[in-house]
Scaffold this active site. Structure first.
Site, mmCIF file in Angstrom:
data_model
loop_
_atom_site.group_PDB
_atom_site.id
_atom_site.type_symbol
_atom_site.label_atom_id
_atom_site.label_comp_id
_atom_site.label_asym_id
_atom_site.label_seq_id
_atom_site.Cartn_x
_atom_site.Cartn_y
_atom_site.Cartn_z
ATOM 1 N N CYS A 35 0.863 -1.046 -0.061
ATOM 2 C CA CYS A 35 0.026 0.198 -0.164
ATOM 3 C C CYS A 35 0.967 1.368 0.018
ATOM 4 C CB CYS A 35 -1.098 -0.027 1.014
ATOM 5 S SG CYS A 35 -2.281 1.342 1.455
ATOM 6 N N CYS B 58 -0.656 4.090 1.952
ATOM 7 C CA CYS B 58 -0.465 3.877 3.296
ATOM 8 C C CYS B 58 0.962 4.251 4.032
ATOM 9 C CB CYS B 58 -0.850 2.672 3.970
ATOM 10 S SG CYS B 58 -2.183 1.811 3.069
ATOM 11 N N ASP B 59 2.000 3.723 3.115
ATOM 12 C CA ASP B 59 3.441 3.658 3.569
ATOM 13 C C ASP B 59 4.405 4.410 2.981
ATOM 14 O OD1 ASP B 59 2.474 2.016 5.493
ATOM 15 O OD2 ASP B 59 2.734 0.002 4.113
#
Ligand code: NAP
Length: 318
Positions: free
Chosen positions: A141, A144-145
């Site tokens: 992701c 997300c990261d």
């Protein structure tokens, strides 16, 4: 055999949000959260995410596991009961609906919310899994990261050739020095407009006809091993991050032939902005019905919608 008013299947942000709303509406929800032995891992995909920095309300970010355990605790505080098993079968031919779980237990429910999520597909390499689970620079992701400090100014690799891979690569160019898209063919599956954007980016380059056969690194990733699918030749590429973007798989195996699914396996929602599935009384929330946004906050939002919709449906006699 237990008889419930409402059963929620799943344990990600959609499931726990639905449980909080259902519990506060005095529907006494029963959550079947999944077990560690199958795909439906309790807590869902966020259990594999280290730092969540885009969930509103946490100005310093929050650990994915903490977020999930706190959501669960919040649902339990309002009286939610939890069973740590998988649902193997959902029978909607009779009312109340009937579920069979891993241990063979049968659970009856007037209404069901399916929030079983989707799992990111992984390449399937031991070091990929190790470094993904330890937060060592392998992720499925980018949104997300990707903004984490250790990816900034570095060379990062994205595996895949679809819209997600290209979108992830473009997103990562905001932070990275260079993004290498590793694709097993020499043509992107991504839409033309996305492909054009990737080709136009000065920070993106392509490794065509390549698959990743290993991930190097102890605590953090230091590189990947690439294999040319035409010649079989292998070589190493130094990278500080690997983002796997080869698609997602919704956890809907037990729903085939039960409720309407889309061709890609996600739950089909007959009415937009509603959580009612093709079977009245069966609702769906979160990634299992969302192949587009796939965010924790959108999953939580649809979990809320499903609980409110189920409550209204039940109060009108079901
Ligand atoms: P996808 O379209 O299924 O693409 C998956 C990509 O991964 C393909 O290029 C595929 O290669 C590759 N792949 C699959 N398994 C692999 C493996 N084991 N090893 C190496 N490569 C592998 O998935 P997606 O990109 O996640 O997109 C899913 C859907 O969401 C699509 O309909 C997409 O259009 C949509 N989406 C849209 C947007 C947007 O509009 N902004 C953004 C994201 C996603 P091959 O090409 O060789 O099969």
């Amino acid at each position: 055999m237990s008889k419930e008013t409402i059963v929620i299947i799943g344990s990600g942000p959609a499931a726990w949000t639905a449980a909080v709303y259902a519990a506060r509406a005095e529907l006494h929800p029963f959550v079947i959260e999944g077990s560690f032995h199958r795909t439906m891992v309790p807590g869902g995909q966020l259990m594999f995410t280290t730092e969540v920095e885009n969930y509103p309300g946490f100005k310093d970010g929050v650990d994915g596991q903490t977020l999930m355990l706190d959501m669960k605790a919040q649902a339990v505080r309002f009286g939610t009961r939890v069973l740590t098993e998988d649902v193997l079968k959902l029978d909607v031919q009779q009312r109340p609906f009937r579920m069979t779980t891993t241990s063979g237990a049968e659970v009856l429910a007037d209404a069901v919310i399916v929030a079983t999520g989707a799992n990111a597909k992984w390449i399937g390499l031991p070091n990929e899994q190790r470094l993904a689970q330890s937060g060592g620079g392998v992720s499925a992701c980018a949104v997300c990261d990707g903004a984490l400090p250790h990816f900034r100014g570095k060379t990062l690799a994205v595996v895949g050739g679809g819209d997600t891979a290209v979108e992830d690569a473009l997103y990562l160019t905001k932070f990275a020095k260079e993004v290498v898209i590793v694709h097993r063919r020499d043509e992107l599956r991504a839409s033309k407009v996305m492909a054009e954007r990737a080709h136009a980016s000065e920070k993106i380059r392509f490794e065509w006809h390549q698959v990743v056969t290993d991930v190097h690194g102890g605590d953090v990733i230091t590189g990947i091993r690439l294999k040319d699918v035409r010649s079989g030749a292998e070589r190493d590429l130094e990278v500080s991050g690997l983002f796997v973007a080869i698609g997602h798989e919704p956890n809907t195996a037990f729903l085939k032939g039960v409720i309407d699914l889309k061709e890609n396996g996600y739950v089909r929602m007959p009415i937009s902005w509603r959580t009612q599935t093709s079977v009245p009384g069966v609702f769906a929330a979160g990634d299992v019905m969302d192949d587009y946004y796939r965010q924790a906050v959108t999953a939580a939002g649809t979990g809320c919608m499903a609980a409110l919709e189920a409550e209204r449906w039940l109060s009108h006699g079901g």
